[in-house]
Design an enzyme around this catalytic site. Structure first.
Site, PDB file in Angstrom:
ATOM      1  N   LYS A  56      53.700  25.585  41.425  1.00  0.00           N
ATOM      2  CA  LYS A  56      53.035  25.351  42.678  1.00  0.00           C
ATOM      3  C   LYS A  56      51.538  25.107  42.478  1.00  0.00           C
ATOM      4  O   LYS A  56      50.869  24.561  43.347  1.00  0.00           O
ATOM      5  CB  LYS A  56      53.200  26.590  43.580  1.00  0.00           C
ATOM      6  CG  LYS A  56      54.615  26.941  43.918  1.00  0.00           C
ATOM      7  CD  LYS A  56      54.620  28.211  44.774  1.00  0.00           C
ATOM      8  CE  LYS A  56      55.982  28.815  44.860  1.00  0.00           C
ATOM      9  NZ  LYS A  56      55.918  30.166  45.452  1.00  0.00           N
ATOM     10  N   GLY A  57      50.998  25.522  41.347  1.00  0.00           N
ATOM     11  CA  GLY A  57      49.547  25.571  41.162  1.00  0.00           C
ATOM     12  C   GLY A  57      48.794  24.277  41.411  1.00  0.00           C
ATOM     13  O   GLY A  57      47.627  24.294  41.775  1.00  0.00           O
ATOM     14  N   GLU A  97      48.372  18.968  36.393  1.00  0.00           N
ATOM     15  CA  GLU A  97      48.467  20.427  36.232  1.00  0.00           C
ATOM     16  C   GLU A  97      47.233  21.121  36.793  1.00  0.00           C
ATOM     17  O   GLU A  97      46.170  20.518  36.892  1.00  0.00           O
ATOM     18  CB  GLU A  97      48.559  20.762  34.738  1.00  0.00           C
ATOM     19  CG  GLU A  97      49.882  21.280  34.273  1.00  0.00           C
ATOM     20  CD  GLU A  97      50.255  22.677  34.779  1.00  0.00           C
ATOM     21  OE1 GLU A  97      49.821  23.090  35.871  1.00  0.00           O
ATOM     22  OE2 GLU A  97      50.995  23.349  34.059  1.00  0.00           O
ATOM     23  N   ASP A  98      47.372  22.384  37.113  1.00  0.00           N
ATOM     24  CA  ASP A  98      46.208  23.153  37.524  1.00  0.00           C
ATOM     25  C   ASP A  98      45.419  23.635  36.300  1.00  0.00           C
ATOM     26  O   ASP A  98      44.222  23.422  36.211  1.00  0.00           O
ATOM     27  CB  ASP A  98      46.606  24.335  38.429  1.00  0.00           C
ATOM     28  CG  ASP A  98      47.677  25.236  37.826  1.00  0.00           C
ATOM     29  OD1 ASP A  98      48.206  24.917  36.737  1.00  0.00           O
ATOM     30  OD2 ASP A  98      47.992  26.267  38.445  1.00  0.00           O
ATOM     31  N   ASP A 147      46.566  26.581  29.655  1.00  0.00           N
ATOM     32  CA  ASP A 147      46.177  27.890  29.130  1.00  0.00           C
ATOM     33  C   ASP A 147      46.708  27.983  27.694  1.00  0.00           C
ATOM     34  O   ASP A 147      46.067  27.507  26.768  1.00  0.00           O
ATOM     35  CB  ASP A 147      46.767  28.947  30.068  1.00  0.00           C
ATOM     36  CG  ASP A 147      46.335  30.370  29.756  1.00  0.00           C
ATOM     37  OD1 ASP A 147      45.328  30.548  29.060  1.00  0.00           O
ATOM     38  OD2 ASP A 147      47.008  31.308  30.214  1.00  0.00           O
ATOM     39  N   PHE A 150      40.907  35.168  34.350  1.00  0.00           N
ATOM     40  CA  PHE A 150      42.028  34.847  35.233  1.00  0.00           C
ATOM     41  C   PHE A 150      41.467  34.260  36.524  1.00  0.00           C
ATOM     42  O   PHE A 150      40.824  34.951  37.304  1.00  0.00           O
ATOM     43  CB  PHE A 150      42.898  36.064  35.514  1.00  0.00           C
ATOM     44  CG  PHE A 150      44.219  35.659  36.093  1.00  0.00           C
ATOM     45  CD1 PHE A 150      45.255  35.267  35.257  1.00  0.00           C
ATOM     46  CD2 PHE A 150      44.416  35.615  37.466  1.00  0.00           C
ATOM     47  CE1 PHE A 150      46.477  34.829  35.785  1.00  0.00           C
ATOM     48  CE2 PHE A 150      45.620  35.186  37.999  1.00  0.00           C
ATOM     49  CZ  PHE A 150      46.650  34.800  37.156  1.00  0.00           C
ATOM     50  N   ARG A 164      45.858  31.308  46.843  1.00  0.00           N
ATOM     51  CA  ARG A 164      46.047  29.859  46.663  1.00  0.00           C
ATOM     52  C   ARG A 164      45.252  29.046  47.685  1.00  0.00           C
ATOM     53  O   ARG A 164      44.822  27.935  47.421  1.00  0.00           O
ATOM     54  CB  ARG A 164      47.524  29.473  46.845  1.00  0.00           C
ATOM     55  CG  ARG A 164      48.427  29.835  45.706  1.00  0.00           C
ATOM     56  CD  ARG A 164      49.753  29.094  45.851  1.00  0.00           C
ATOM     57  NE  ARG A 164      50.826  29.712  45.091  1.00  0.00           N
ATOM     58  CZ  ARG A 164      51.045  29.516  43.804  1.00  0.00           C
ATOM     59  NH1 ARG A 164      50.238  28.728  43.112  1.00  0.00           N
ATOM     60  NH2 ARG A 164      52.045  30.108  43.184  1.00  0.00           N
TER      61      ARG A 164
HETATM   62  P1  IMP Z   1      50.268  27.803  29.895  1.00  0.00           P
HETATM   63  O1  IMP Z   1      51.732  27.487  29.730  1.00  0.00           O
HETATM   64  O2  IMP Z   1      49.935  29.105  29.263  1.00  0.00           O
HETATM   65  O3  IMP Z   1      49.379  26.684  29.417  1.00  0.00           O
HETATM   66  O4  IMP Z   1      49.958  28.007  31.430  1.00  0.00           O
HETATM   67  C1  IMP Z   1      50.863  27.651  32.379  1.00  0.00           C
HETATM   68  C2  IMP Z   1      50.468  27.984  33.767  1.00  0.00           C
HETATM   69  O5  IMP Z   1      50.081  29.344  33.880  1.00  0.00           O
HETATM   70  C3  IMP Z   1      49.302  27.217  34.349  1.00  0.00           C
HETATM   71  O6  IMP Z   1      49.631  25.932  34.734  1.00  0.00           O
HETATM   72  C4  IMP Z   1      49.007  28.095  35.553  1.00  0.00           C
HETATM   73  O7  IMP Z   1      49.875  27.770  36.603  1.00  0.00           O
HETATM   74  C5  IMP Z   1      49.276  29.483  34.999  1.00  0.00           C
HETATM   75  N1  IMP Z   1      47.981  30.083  34.646  1.00  0.00           N
HETATM   76  C6  IMP Z   1      47.338  30.045  33.452  1.00  0.00           C
HETATM   77  N2  IMP Z   1      46.147  30.663  33.528  1.00  0.00           N
HETATM   78  C7  IMP Z   1      46.028  31.071  34.816  1.00  0.00           C
HETATM   79  C8  IMP Z   1      44.976  31.730  35.548  1.00  0.00           C
HETATM   80  O8  IMP Z   1      43.886  32.056  35.046  1.00  0.00           O
HETATM   81  N3  IMP Z   1      45.228  31.965  36.865  1.00  0.00           N
HETATM   82  C9  IMP Z   1      46.390  31.609  37.479  1.00  0.00           C
HETATM   83  N4  IMP Z   1      47.378  30.976  36.842  1.00  0.00           N
HETATM   84  C10 IMP Z   1      47.200  30.710  35.518  1.00  0.00           C
HETATM   85 MG    MG Z   2      50.529  25.366  36.591  1.00  0.00          MG
END
Ligand code: IMP
Ligand code: MG
Length: 197
Positions: free
Chosen positions: A65-66, A121-122, A125, A174, A187
């Site tokens: 949803k991000g 993507e939002d 990470d 975060f 959100r």
């Molecule tokens: P990744 O797979 O670790 O790269 O991250 C996947 C998803 O985790 C991102 O697209 C976000 O939706 C969520 N995410 C990562 N860091 C944060 C944060 O700081 N706040 C909220 N959601 C996060």
């Molecule tokens: Mg995301």
């Protein structure tokens, strides 16, 4: 920090009387990017994408949803014909740490063979979500797959991901707001901040 807060009416979030703008929440919200600053950057990304994809009718695939708020603004900043679709994945439970496991909840409904796809993507990470997604989508033989992410948290990367279009690099905090949540909260905030527990 002043410029990051912005000065227009949408940037003066810290003076708003909206109760959810008061930072008396627990955890505390520390501001990073105001609505004005985000809007300006999203506009630039839209211009860049419109130039690169002229005549290519790209398909934006928002990762729910991000990315929904970012996607809505980005799409309106891209002044060439394009389509939008969404995919839903889940990589977090109710905590703030990635499980490292990516669950596919909803697929796109658009066939992407020979299409130019831009994943929206939002946050990148660990990079696990996007590298999984890119591999899955490439099995369907698109003409190309690019990545557009609003935020990049490079310190936490576990697998390398090439981000073609990036909004902002952020520290290892975060973050919440502008579509991004903490346990489904925050959100709706028009700005981006990070949580201090
Ligand atoms: P990744 O797979 O670790 O790269 O991250 C996947 C998803 O985790 C991102 O697209 C976000 O939706 C969520 N995410 C990562 N860091 C944060 C944060 O700081 N706040 C909220 N959601 C996060
Ligand atoms: Mg995301």
């Amino acid at each position: 920090m002043d410029s990051a807060l912005g000065s227009g009416p949408r940037g003066r979030w810290f003076k708003s009387t909206r109760p959810d703008f008061q930072m008396d929440t627990n955890p505390t919200i520390i501001p990073l990017f105001s609505a004005d600053v985000i809007a300006r950057r999203v506009e630039e990304l839209g211009v860049e994408i419109a130039e690169d994809y002229a005549g290519k009718n790209p398909l934006l695939v928002g990762v729910l949803k991000g990315a929904w708020v970012f996607m809505a603004d980005l799409s309106r900043a891209i002044t060439i014909p394009h389509q939008c679709d969404f995919i839903q994945v889940s990589s977090y439970g109710s905590g703030t740490e990635s499980t490292g496991e990516v669950r596919f909840l909803t697929d796109i409904s658009t066939p992407i063979a020979k299409r130019h796809v831009i994943l929206v993507e939002d946050i990148v990470d660990t990079g696990l979500t996007l590298s999984n997604l890119v591999n899955r989508l490439k099995e369907r033989n698109p003409a190309s797959v690019a990545i557009c992410s609003l935020l990049d948290k490079p310190e936490r990367r576990k697998t390398s991901v090439h981000i073609d279009y990036l909004g902002f690099v952020i520290p290892n905090k975060f973050v919440i707001g502008y579509g991004v949540d903490w346990d489904e909260k925050f959100r709706h905030l028009p700005y981006i901040g990070y949580l201090e527990f």
